[in-house]
Design a protein around this motif. Sequence first.
Motif, PDB file in Angstrom:
ATOM      1  N   LEU A 175       0.816  -1.214   0.000  1.00 12.43           N
ATOM      2  CA  LEU A 175       0.000   0.000   0.000  1.00 12.43           C
ATOM      3  C   LEU A 175       0.843   1.254   0.000  1.00 12.43           C
ATOM      4  O   LEU A 175       0.371   2.334  -0.306  1.00 12.43           O
ATOM      5  N   LEU A 176       2.114   1.115   0.403  1.00  9.98           N
ATOM      6  CA  LEU A 176       2.967   2.289   0.522  1.00  9.98           C
ATOM      7  C   LEU A 176       3.699   2.612  -0.770  1.00  9.98           C
ATOM      8  O   LEU A 176       4.334   3.648  -0.871  1.00  9.98           O
ATOM      9  N   THR A 177       3.677   1.719  -1.741  1.00  9.58           N
ATOM     10  CA  THR A 177       4.488   1.879  -2.934  1.00  9.58           C
ATOM     11  C   THR A 177       4.194   3.200  -3.614  1.00  9.58           C
ATOM     12  O   THR A 177       3.062   3.516  -3.952  1.00  9.58           O
ATOM     13  N   GLY A 178       5.243   3.988  -3.766  1.00  7.03           N
ATOM     14  CA  GLY A 178       5.100   5.257  -4.474  1.00  7.03           C
ATOM     15  C   GLY A 178       4.445   6.349  -3.685  1.00  7.03           C
ATOM     16  O   GLY A 178       4.185   7.413  -4.220  1.00  7.03           O
ATOM     17  N   CYS A 179       4.184   6.137  -2.355  1.00 13.97           N
ATOM     18  CA  CYS A 179       3.450   7.142  -1.597  1.00 13.97           C
ATOM     19  C   CYS A 179       4.359   8.113  -0.862  1.00 13.97           C
ATOM     20  O   CYS A 179       3.947   9.207  -0.527  1.00 13.97           O
ATOM     21  N   ALA A 180       5.578   7.706  -0.539  1.00 16.24           N
ATOM     22  CA  ALA A 180       6.445   8.551   0.270  1.00 16.24           C
ATOM     23  C   ALA A 180       6.894   9.759  -0.539  1.00 16.24           C
ATOM     24  O   ALA A 180       7.179   9.686  -1.731  1.00 16.24           O
ATOM     25  N   THR A 181       6.965  10.893   0.110  1.00 17.42           N
ATOM     26  CA  THR A 181       7.449  12.099  -0.527  1.00 17.42           C
ATOM     27  C   THR A 181       8.948  12.203  -0.333  1.00 17.42           C
ATOM     28  O   THR A 181       9.520  11.603   0.570  1.00 17.42           O
ATOM     29  N   ALA A 182       9.592  12.972  -1.187  1.00 16.24           N
ATOM     30  CA  ALA A 182      11.034  13.148  -1.067  1.00 16.24           C
ATOM     31  C   ALA A 182      11.345  13.933   0.202  1.00 16.24           C
ATOM     32  O   ALA A 182      10.619  14.861   0.569  1.00 16.24           O
ATOM     33  N   TYR A 241      17.171  24.149  17.282  1.00 18.66           N
ATOM     34  CA  TYR A 241      17.346  23.055  16.339  1.00 18.66           C
ATOM     35  C   TYR A 241      17.004  23.510  14.929  1.00 18.66           C
ATOM     36  O   TYR A 241      16.390  24.558  14.714  1.00 18.66           O
ATOM     37  N   ARG A 242      17.418  22.688  13.962  1.00 14.61           N
ATOM     38  CA  ARG A 242      17.066  22.912  12.559  1.00 14.61           C
ATOM     39  C   ARG A 242      16.490  21.619  12.001  1.00 14.61           C
ATOM     40  O   ARG A 242      16.817  20.521  12.476  1.00 14.61           O
ATOM     41  N   VAL A 243      15.634  21.743  11.017  1.00 16.54           N
ATOM     42  CA  VAL A 243      15.003  20.585  10.391  1.00 16.54           C
ATOM     43  C   VAL A 243      15.898  20.101   9.255  1.00 16.54           C
ATOM     44  O   VAL A 243      16.192  20.854   8.331  1.00 16.54           O
ATOM     45  N   ILE A 244      16.341  18.849   9.319  1.00 17.68           N
ATOM     46  CA  ILE A 244      17.141  18.307   8.227  1.00 17.68           C
ATOM     47  C   ILE A 244      16.349  17.306   7.387  1.00 17.68           C
ATOM     48  O   ILE A 244      16.790  16.932   6.305  1.00 17.68           O
ATOM     49  N   GLN A 245      15.202  16.863   7.886  1.00 18.42           N
ATOM     50  CA  GLN A 245      14.309  16.022   7.078  1.00 18.42           C
ATOM     51  C   GLN A 245      12.889  16.155   7.604  1.00 18.42           C
ATOM     52  O   GLN A 245      12.672  16.141   8.813  1.00 18.42           O
ATOM     53  N   MET A 246      11.935  16.325   6.680  1.00 15.26           N
ATOM     54  CA  MET A 246      10.524  16.402   7.039  1.00 15.26           C
ATOM     55  C   MET A 246       9.729  15.688   5.948  1.00 15.26           C
ATOM     56  O   MET A 246       9.655  16.168   4.818  1.00 15.26           O
ATOM     57  N   ASP A 247       9.168  14.528   6.276  1.00  9.22           N
ATOM     58  CA  ASP A 247       8.389  13.745   5.322  1.00  9.22           C
ATOM     59  C   ASP A 247       7.001  13.550   5.920  1.00  9.22           C
ATOM     60  O   ASP A 247       6.781  12.672   6.748  1.00  9.22           O
ATOM     61  N   ASN A 248       6.065  14.383   5.517  1.00  8.05           N
ATOM     62  CA  ASN A 248       4.732  14.343   6.100  1.00  8.05           C
ATOM     63  C   ASN A 248       3.996  13.054   5.758  1.00  8.05           C
ATOM     64  O   ASN A 248       3.256  12.522   6.578  1.00  8.05           O
ATOM     65  N   GLU A 249       4.182  12.543   4.549  1.00  6.71           N
ATOM     66  CA  GLU A 249       3.481  11.334   4.136  1.00  6.71           C
ATOM     67  C   GLU A 249       3.928  10.134   4.963  1.00  6.71           C
ATOM     68  O   GLU A 249       3.121   9.320   5.403  1.00  6.71           O
ATOM     69  N   ALA A 250       5.230  10.026   5.205  1.00  7.29           N
ATOM     70  CA  ALA A 250       5.764   8.907   5.980  1.00  7.29           C
ATOM     71  C   ALA A 250       5.712   9.169   7.481  1.00  7.29           C
ATOM     72  O   ALA A 250       5.944   8.260   8.270  1.00  7.29           O
ATOM     73  N   GLY A 251       5.406  10.401   7.893  1.00  4.07           N
ATOM     74  CA  GLY A 251       5.379  10.720   9.312  1.00  4.07           C
ATOM     75  C   GLY A 251       6.766  10.700   9.931  1.00  4.07           C
ATOM     76  O   GLY A 251       6.940  10.210  11.051  1.00  4.07           O
TER      77      GLY A 251
END
Length: 232
Positions: A15-22, A169-179
Amino acid sequence: MSRLHVFAALGLSLLLTGCATAPAPITTHEHAPLLPSTLFPGDAEAFTAWRCSPDQGVVTAAAAEDELRVWSTHGAWRLTPAVVAGGERYEQGELSFWRTADGAVVESPRGRLMCQASMRRLALTREQRPGVMFHARGNEPGWMATLAHDRPEVLLSLDYGSREQRLPYRVIQMDNEAGRVVLASGRGDTPFELRIEARACFDDMSGEPFPARVTLSVEGEQYRGCGQGIAP
């Protein structure tokens, strides 16, 4: 919030295939960044821990009858109500969570899991943690990390509270789709990395359920624990 992955054993990884954002590039904020909604309970007042067969752990949070948020060891989803003759059934596509008086059944095209509720924990609130957007904790040795709700700042409490630091702090990765969120220190003289992922997490001493797994790396040490987003 976003969708829920339950178990590789059930083949739901498809179900996750192709869903994650960069992953987002390194960014800095004058204000605290918005965290993925899958780290929060929404309008739910409590989290429930489920023990399932085959051996799996699942966390749910029910907001009235509008939705059911579910976290597994692989991700998080939001299911909506479906009409059934008995009990409460929630679905997203071919994935369902059916709660009855005897427990719950999780179904997918690949199989079925039989689950029993094992523990309930009230969600943390802003009244309990004033000024906090996200709270994490772990054991052996006891540690905590709290993100401020209004600025990019974290309070780190290590070794049962004997060492405390309040750092930008600073944000070095934020992937909302993957949480998924990865934060790093905003100061070169005090490096740390805080990794937060929307996954079913259980306190390794109390067994209490949480919607996020947290890993803190600081001073050559790695601390693991659980966390929860706190809505205003």
